[in-house]
Design a protein around this motif. Structure first.
Motif, PDB file in Angstrom:
ATOM      1  N   HIS A  45       0.788  -1.230   0.000  1.00  9.26           N
ATOM      2  CA  HIS A  45       0.000   0.000   0.000  1.00  9.26           C
ATOM      3  C   HIS A  45       0.823   1.284   0.000  1.00  9.26           C
ATOM      4  O   HIS A  45       0.280   2.361  -0.213  1.00  9.26           O
ATOM      5  CB  HIS A  45      -0.964   0.008   1.193  1.00  9.26           C
ATOM      6  N   SER A  46       2.100   1.191   0.249  1.00  9.02           N
ATOM      7  CA  SER A  46       2.940   2.382   0.313  1.00  9.02           C
ATOM      8  C   SER A  46       3.888   2.418  -0.879  1.00  9.02           C
ATOM      9  O   SER A  46       4.734   1.530  -1.034  1.00  9.02           O
ATOM     10  CB  SER A  46       3.750   2.394   1.614  1.00  9.02           C
ATOM     11  N   ASN A  47       3.743   3.442  -1.691  1.00  9.39           N
ATOM     12  CA  ASN A  47       4.632   3.583  -2.847  1.00  9.39           C
ATOM     13  C   ASN A  47       6.090   3.655  -2.414  1.00  9.39           C
ATOM     14  O   ASN A  47       6.953   3.001  -2.990  1.00  9.39           O
ATOM     15  CB  ASN A  47       4.278   4.842  -3.642  1.00  9.39           C
ATOM     16  N   PHE A  48       6.359   4.465  -1.392  1.00 13.15           N
ATOM     17  CA  PHE A  48       7.731   4.665  -0.945  1.00 13.15           C
ATOM     18  C   PHE A  48       8.338   3.366  -0.420  1.00 13.15           C
ATOM     19  O   PHE A  48       9.467   3.004  -0.768  1.00 13.15           O
ATOM     20  CB  PHE A  48       7.787   5.766   0.116  1.00 13.15           C
ATOM     21  N   ALA A  49       7.582   2.627   0.395  1.00  9.04           N
ATOM     22  CA  ALA A  49       8.090   1.368   0.949  1.00  9.04           C
ATOM     23  C   ALA A  49       8.360   0.367  -0.160  1.00  9.04           C
ATOM     24  O   ALA A  49       9.396  -0.310  -0.174  1.00  9.04           O
ATOM     25  CB  ALA A  49       7.095   0.799   1.961  1.00  9.04           C
ATOM     26  N   CYS A  50       7.449   0.286  -1.104  1.00 11.10           N
ATOM     27  CA  CYS A  50       7.614  -0.645  -2.221  1.00 11.10           C
ATOM     28  C   CYS A  50       8.856  -0.294  -3.033  1.00 11.10           C
ATOM     29  O   CYS A  50       9.637  -1.167  -3.403  1.00 11.10           O
ATOM     30  CB  CYS A  50       6.359  -0.592  -3.082  1.00 11.10           C
ATOM     31  N   MET A  51       9.056   0.987  -3.286  1.00 10.53           N
ATOM     32  CA  MET A  51      10.232   1.413  -4.048  1.00 10.53           C
ATOM     33  C   MET A  51      11.520   1.110  -3.289  1.00 10.53           C
ATOM     34  O   MET A  51      12.513   0.706  -3.889  1.00 10.53           O
ATOM     35  CB  MET A  51      10.138   2.898  -4.399  1.00 10.53           C
ATOM     36  N   MET A  52      11.511   1.284  -1.969  1.00  9.38           N
ATOM     37  CA  MET A  52      12.704   0.987  -1.179  1.00  9.38           C
ATOM     38  C   MET A  52      13.073  -0.489  -1.273  1.00  9.38           C
ATOM     39  O   MET A  52      14.248  -0.839  -1.411  1.00  9.38           O
ATOM     40  CB  MET A  52      12.494   1.386   0.286  1.00  9.38           C
ATOM     41  N   VAL A  53      12.069  -1.346  -1.207  1.00  8.84           N
ATOM     42  CA  VAL A  53      12.333  -2.786  -1.224  1.00  8.84           C
ATOM     43  C   VAL A  53      12.845  -3.239  -2.594  1.00  8.84           C
ATOM     44  O   VAL A  53      13.843  -3.955  -2.683  1.00  8.84           O
ATOM     45  CB  VAL A  53      11.072  -3.573  -0.793  1.00  8.84           C
ATOM     46  N   VAL A  54      12.175  -2.809  -3.680  1.00  9.60           N
ATOM     47  CA  VAL A  54      12.656  -3.246  -4.999  1.00  9.60           C
ATOM     48  C   VAL A  54      14.025  -2.636  -5.307  1.00  9.60           C
ATOM     49  O   VAL A  54      14.857  -3.283  -5.943  1.00  9.60           O
ATOM     50  CB  VAL A  54      11.647  -2.969  -6.145  1.00  9.60           C
ATOM     51  N   ASN A  55      14.260  -1.437  -4.836  1.00  9.44           N
ATOM     52  CA  ASN A  55      15.575  -0.816  -5.031  1.00  9.44           C
ATOM     53  C   ASN A  55      16.654  -1.620  -4.308  1.00  9.44           C
ATOM     54  O   ASN A  55      17.744  -1.839  -4.845  1.00  9.44           O
ATOM     55  CB  ASN A  55      15.557   0.633  -4.546  1.00  9.44           C
ATOM     56  N   ALA A  56      16.355  -2.073  -3.103  1.00  4.67           N
ATOM     57  CA  ALA A  56      17.324  -2.881  -2.352  1.00  4.67           C
ATOM     58  C   ALA A  56      17.650  -4.164  -3.115  1.00  4.67           C
ATOM     59  O   ALA A  56      18.822  -4.529  -3.255  1.00  4.67           O
ATOM     60  CB  ALA A  56      16.771  -3.211  -0.963  1.00  4.67           C
ATOM     61  N   LEU A  57      16.629  -4.829  -3.631  1.00  4.40           N
ATOM     62  CA  LEU A  57      16.872  -6.056  -4.396  1.00  4.40           C
ATOM     63  C   LEU A  57      17.690  -5.764  -5.645  1.00  4.40           C
ATOM     64  O   LEU A  57      18.616  -6.508  -5.980  1.00  4.40           O
ATOM     65  CB  LEU A  57      15.541  -6.721  -4.757  1.00  4.40           C
ATOM     66  N   GLY A  58      17.376  -4.682  -6.328  1.00  4.55           N
ATOM     67  CA  GLY A  58      18.139  -4.310  -7.519  1.00  4.55           C
ATOM     68  C   GLY A  58      19.589  -4.017  -7.199  1.00  4.55           C
ATOM     69  O   GLY A  58      20.492  -4.409  -7.942  1.00  4.55           O
ATOM     70  N   ASN A  59      19.824  -3.346  -6.087  1.00 10.08           N
ATOM     71  CA  ASN A  59      21.201  -3.015  -5.703  1.00 10.08           C
ATOM     72  C   ASN A  59      22.025  -4.249  -5.357  1.00 10.08           C
ATOM     73  O   ASN A  59      23.244  -4.246  -5.523  1.00 10.08           O
ATOM     74  CB  ASN A  59      21.214  -2.039  -4.526  1.00 10.08           C
ATOM     75  N   ILE A  60      21.357  -5.289  -4.886  1.00  8.97           N
ATOM     76  CA  ILE A  60      22.074  -6.528  -4.593  1.00  8.97           C
ATOM     77  C   ILE A  60      22.475  -7.214  -5.899  1.00  8.97           C
ATOM     78  O   ILE A  60      23.490  -7.877  -5.977  1.00  8.97           O
ATOM     79  CB  ILE A  60      21.241  -7.436  -3.668  1.00  8.97           C
ATOM     80  N   GLY A  61      21.705  -6.999  -6.942  1.00 13.23           N
ATOM     81  CA  GLY A  61      22.085  -7.452  -8.275  1.00 13.23           C
ATOM     82  C   GLY A  61      21.661  -8.866  -8.608  1.00 13.23           C
ATOM     83  O   GLY A  61      20.635  -9.344  -8.132  1.00 13.23           O
ATOM     84  N   PRO A  62      22.469  -9.567  -9.417  1.00 11.07           N
ATOM     85  CA  PRO A  62      22.108 -10.904  -9.901  1.00 11.07           C
ATOM     86  C   PRO A  62      21.802 -11.913  -8.792  1.00 11.07           C
ATOM     87  O   PRO A  62      21.040 -12.841  -9.005  1.00 11.07           O
ATOM     88  CB  PRO A  62      23.332 -11.330 -10.710  1.00 11.07           C
TER      89      PRO A  62
END
Length: 101
Positions: A45-62
């Motif tokens: 339900h939170s745009n900001f929280a969702c963006m933080m989580v997917v960003n974290a996964l992206g930063n971890i990479g492959p």
């Protein structure tokens, strides 16, 4: 119904996920816990929280590519900024993850 304090605890977990994302690939051992946050009410339900989580996964990479399907589901979140962040995260996860789009 969540227990009292659940929302605050969840917020701390999302902030911790963001910090792990800042560490990058060295935080690969935590991708399961980070991806689990995408199924929580706060991230849904939170745009900001969702963006933080997917960003974290992206930063971890492959090393986070095993959770690419969870990130793909975020594309349909409804907020274009969240969808854009999810697409960017998939790109950083590598070709296997990007191919799911």
């Amino acid at each position: 119904r969540e227990a009292p304090g659940f929302e605050q605890c969840l917020t701390l977990r999302i902030v911790a996920a963001n910090a792990l994302g800042e560490i990058g690939p060295a935080a690969a051992g935590h991708v399961d816990s980070i991806a689990a946050l995408l199924r929580t009410p706060c991230a849904v339900h939170s745009n900001f929280a969702c963006m933080m989580v997917v960003n974290a996964l992206g930063n971890i990479g492959p090393d986070a590519a095993a959770h690419a399907k969870s990130v793909v589901s975020v594309i349909r979140h409804g907020n274009p900024q969240v969808a854009q962040q999810a697409l960017y995260a998939l790109m950083k996860m590598g070709p296997t993850a990007s191919a799911l789009v």
